[in-house]
Design a protein around this motif. Sequence first.
Motif, mmCIF file in Angstrom:
data_model
loop_
_atom_site.group_PDB
_atom_site.id
_atom_site.type_symbol
_atom_site.label_atom_id
_atom_site.label_comp_id
_atom_site.label_asym_id
_atom_site.label_seq_id
_atom_site.Cartn_x
_atom_site.Cartn_y
_atom_site.Cartn_z
ATOM 1 N N GLU A 14 0.832 -1.211 0.000
ATOM 2 C CA GLU A 14 0.000 0.000 0.000
ATOM 3 C C GLU A 14 0.864 1.258 0.000
ATOM 4 O O GLU A 14 0.557 2.240 -0.691
ATOM 5 N N ASP A 98 -10.682 -2.222 -1.629
ATOM 6 C CA ASP A 98 -10.996 -3.090 -0.489
ATOM 7 C C ASP A 98 -12.450 -3.558 -0.524
ATOM 8 O O ASP A 98 -12.755 -4.704 -0.177
ATOM 9 N N TYR A 127 -6.640 -10.521 -0.814
ATOM 10 C CA TYR A 127 -6.009 -9.240 -0.492
ATOM 11 C C TYR A 127 -4.872 -8.912 -1.462
ATOM 12 O O TYR A 127 -4.709 -7.759 -1.870
ATOM 13 N N GLY A 130 -6.210 -7.633 -4.609
ATOM 14 C CA GLY A 130 -6.591 -6.230 -4.450
ATOM 15 C C GLY A 130 -5.408 -5.298 -4.570
ATOM 16 O O GLY A 130 -5.493 -4.230 -5.199
ATOM 17 N N LYS A 131 -4.254 -5.683 -3.985
ATOM 18 C CA LYS A 131 -3.068 -4.822 -4.051
ATOM 19 C C LYS A 131 -2.535 -4.728 -5.478
ATOM 20 O O LYS A 131 -2.068 -3.665 -5.905
#
Length: 436
Positions: A14, A98, A127, A130-131
């Motif tokens: 992130e 998210d 996850y 998503g990144k």
Amino acid sequence: MFDIMQNVLLIFLEIICCKIFYETFEEIRYKGWINIVQFILFLSSMCLLAYGFSKYFAIRQIAVILMFSVFMLWHVKISLKKSLILAVLYDALLLAVDYLLFSIVEWLFLGSELSEQQYEIGGILAYLLGKVILFFLVLLIRKKFGKKSVEMMVDTEWLRFLFFPVFTIAVISVMLSSFKDVTTVEEANLLAIIAFGMVGMNIVVFYLINDIVEREMKMHENRVFQIQARNQLEMYRSISANFDNQKRKTHEYKNQISCIESLLNKKQYSKLEEYVKKIYGSLNNEPDAINSNNVIVNAILNTKYQEAEAKGIVFVFRVNDLSELKIKDEDVVTILANLLNNAIEACETCEDKKVIKFKFVKEDDMIIIALKNTYNYDVIYENGEIKSTKTSSLDEHGVGIKNVIKIIEKYDGSYVIEDKNKEFFFSIIIPAGMRC
């Protein structure tokens, strides 16, 4: 312990995306070891925030936005207001991704009986997906709004570069579709390592390509500087030559006046008339054919006029009084030297028609510079811009024209470039009152 490492790596990704997002809009403030210190402090702060405020969503989001804005204010050259706006935009992008992940995870796990290993690896893969999607979106934003180094990459190069994150998204998606077949902890850990490795490779490839592009940009800037320096040197040599020529002519005029005075005293009027006609004829052959009441413009245009004449090129020009010209001398040199150098070089390739038509006038509060020249080669365009010509091994035409365009934009001017019937046309209009 492995769970903590995974969470730290997710926060790490992130922050990397946040850095790339901010660096899209502004330049990095510091380089070197201080960047490493900034990143470590940023990562530590975000980890503490994630664990300390995990149960307080609203407070955590406000704190995250403040954290982004403060650390990025330290990292890039940006105002506090703009940093806050970008932090809000990035956090919104993060929340959107998210939410997408939450929907995917809910859909995958709905009505499924999963073991603990299967549940954990499913969450990790979701996850990570998503990144990678976040990374891909940030790259698209960089492509659309990025400056400087981004300009060095054409669309085809960007497509090849974006293939890797797209491929990673596809691979992790396949992993998500088959994660329910995982039966042991070892298999789950192996899938996680492969997924993290692919995401890490995206980051490595990005910074590797970014470093290569920045190095090419520096080489490009050095080449631009060399061209500008050569143009400046040419101008100064021309001014120096004109000055020496003026001193020589002044000395000659003194001798001529003395001779005229002597002939008058001796009343040799027929010889005096013959001598005056001879002097008048020599004055008509003076090399300074162009006078715009601007020393810099005169020096360049007269030099190029003489060069064109020596190469058998017809140079037709029109100038008026440019004594009130507001454009900086170095910018005048860049515009005129680049355009006329290119025009003379282009005309040299022509076998028969070698013509340059040039206009530099001030009319109705506008500065108008127009040049038309013949040529006999292929002009290479890329993304609507002139890249080079086949006669220029160093692509100096493309570089020179880009320099000219930057100066036009600097003075809020406009331009038109056309080539038709083996004639190249470049027209520039700049507000006469603009000063930079």
